[in-house]
Scaffold this active site. Structure first.
Site, PDB file in Angstrom:
ATOM      1  CE1 TYR A 116     -13.832  21.709 -75.017  1.00 16.98           C
ATOM      2  CE2 TYR A 116     -14.354  23.095 -76.898  1.00 16.98           C
ATOM      3  CZ  TYR A 116     -14.718  22.133 -75.985  1.00 16.98           C
ATOM      4  OH  TYR A 116     -15.962  21.579 -76.048  1.00 16.98           O
ATOM      5  CG  ASP A 119     -10.600  29.113 -73.167  1.00 13.87           C
ATOM      6  OD1 ASP A 119     -11.073  29.185 -72.025  1.00 13.87           O
ATOM      7  OD2 ASP A 119     -11.046  28.341 -74.045  1.00 13.87           O
ATOM      8  CE  LYS A 154     -17.260  23.125 -70.826  1.00 16.03           C
ATOM      9  NZ  LYS A 154     -16.125  23.429 -71.674  1.00 16.03           N
ATOM     10  NE  ARG A 190     -30.213  38.789 -84.402  1.00 21.38           N
ATOM     11  CZ  ARG A 190     -30.418  39.861 -85.175  1.00 21.38           C
ATOM     12  NH1 ARG A 190     -29.611  40.898 -85.120  1.00 21.38           N
ATOM     13  NH2 ARG A 190     -31.435  39.893 -86.007  1.00 21.38           N
TER      14      ARG A 190
END
Ligand SMILES: *Cc1c(COP(=O)(O)O)cnc(C)c1O
Length: 377
Positions: free
Chosen positions: A98, A170, A195, A46
């Site tokens: 978004y 963003d 994306k 992690r």
């Protein structure tokens, strides 16, 4: 180095064990400690993974950033940024961000004592008048989804600096190829790598980049503390994809421009929204702030029935949420991606039921135009 050279090489060198040219997928949760108290800097998956580190360095370079941190989704990246703040802090957010960001802020983070004011950030005066005593952060998306409204990043960052606020952009819609918010003075840029950066509709991921060492150190701590890290395999797929980002984005851009031009004279369409069209309200800012206009086009039909007919009759475009993949998609933002945004907010920002959002892919543009023209008829 130029963008494409960085895209292909940054963050990657031949693997130490074998000189493999391609960064391996280090599928391991833990690392051997040869003797008590010794390690190669890698102790637990992690916290440290070389495939992830390569991706982080690669995208940071493309965004002209010193630091990058990868997350398991774009929304996880947004959530991690929220945790830079404390109970009682105030955030100014674009009113057309978004849908998932809206949901996270309004229906989750509010319960943790964060206060949000939603404004149209395309007019910086709106941000200025929303600043309060406890304001800590300004969060913008440019261009917005699906109305493709632009915000002047330089103006936002200088306003923020005067008031000692953190700025976040963003940049998912433009990708680092067309826009680099940090060079306009923004503190933190984030992407849903799902994306354009991954670009093949087969990974969910997110990334945060910054030049601010203090913000980086805190976010790195948060990345490990919250634990929303991407899998090594997802990092590898995304790292493979960024190599072709420049050629993909060029094609998305020319295809979208051609579609916008072909549709704008179609009498069945009320409005074509694309920053590359001279009649777009922020076309001049788009030319100044971005190196291209991207692959997203929104079209407004007279009614929901017309929009539905279009969505049900396309054959090359696929009716689906998401964007930024090599294949063309279309969707109905009002009922799909923005379903959790209340009706009065949709009305306020002009997100009508007739709007269809196109994520223009890299297929042959003649096929895309005839597909849309036929379905509209
Ligand atoms: C998809 C998207 C997100 C969320 O990313 P996920 O990877 O789906 O969690 C955030 N911002 C924008 C602009 C997006 O398009």
């Amino acid at each position: 180095m130029g963008f494409s050279t960085d895209a292909i090489h940054a963050g990657q060198q031949p693997d130490e064990a074998t000189n493999a040219v391609i960064t391996p997928i280090y599928m391991t949760s833990t690392y051997a400690q040869p003797e008590y108290g010794t390690s190669k800097g890698y102790k637990y998956g992690r916290t440290a993974n070389l495939t992830r580190f390569s991706l982080e360095r690669n995208i940071a370079t493309l965004e002209k950033a010193r630091y990058g941190l990868a997350f398991s989704s774009g929304v996880a990246a947004v959530h991690s940024i929220c945790t830079l703040l404390k109970n009682g802090d105030h955030v100014i957010v674009g009113d057309n961000v978004y849908g998932g960001t809206y949901r996270l802020f309004q229906f989750v983070m509010k319960d943790f004592g964060l206060d949000f004011t939603w404004v149209d950030t395309s007019d910086v005066a709106n941000i200025k008048s929303a600043i309060k005593e406890n304001t800590k952060l300004i969060y913008v998306e440019t261009p917005t989804n699906p109305l493709l409204t632009l915000t002047d990043l330089k103006a936002v960052s200088s306003l923020a600096k005067e008031n000692d606020l953190i700025t976040v952009c963003d940049n998912t819609f433009m990708s680092p190829y067309f826009q680099n918010p940090l060079i306009h003075g923004i503190d933190i840029t984030l992407h849903s790598t799902t994306k354009y950066l991954n670009g093949h509709s087969d990974v969910i991921g997110g990334i945060v980049v910054t030049n601010n060492e203090k913000i980086f150190e805190r976010l790195k701590y948060i990345q490990n503390a919250l634990g929303a890290v991407p899998s090594p395999f997802d990092c590898w797929l995304t790292l493979r994809s960024t190599k072709t980002l420049a050629v993909r984005m060029d094609r998305h851009n020319t295809n979208a421009m051609a579609i916008a031009n072909a549709l704008k004279s179609n009498p069945a369409i009320n409005r074509v929204i694309y920053p590359g069209l001279p009649d777009h309200p922020h076309h001049e800012l788009a030319k100044k702030q971005m190196n291209g206009f991207g692959g997203m086009v929104s079209i407004e039909l007279p009614s929901f029935e017309d929009a539905k007919r279009l969505m049900n009759h396309v054959k090359v475009f696929t009716l689906a949420e998401s964007l930024g993949g090599v294949e063309s998609l279309l969707c109905h933002p009002a009922s799909m991606t923005h379903a959790s945004v209340p009706k009065e907010v949709k009305d306020k920002i002009g997100l009508t039921d007739g709007i269809v959002r196109l994520s223009v892919g890299i297929e042959d543009v003649e096929d895309l135009i005839s597909d849309l023209t036929y379905a509209i008829k």
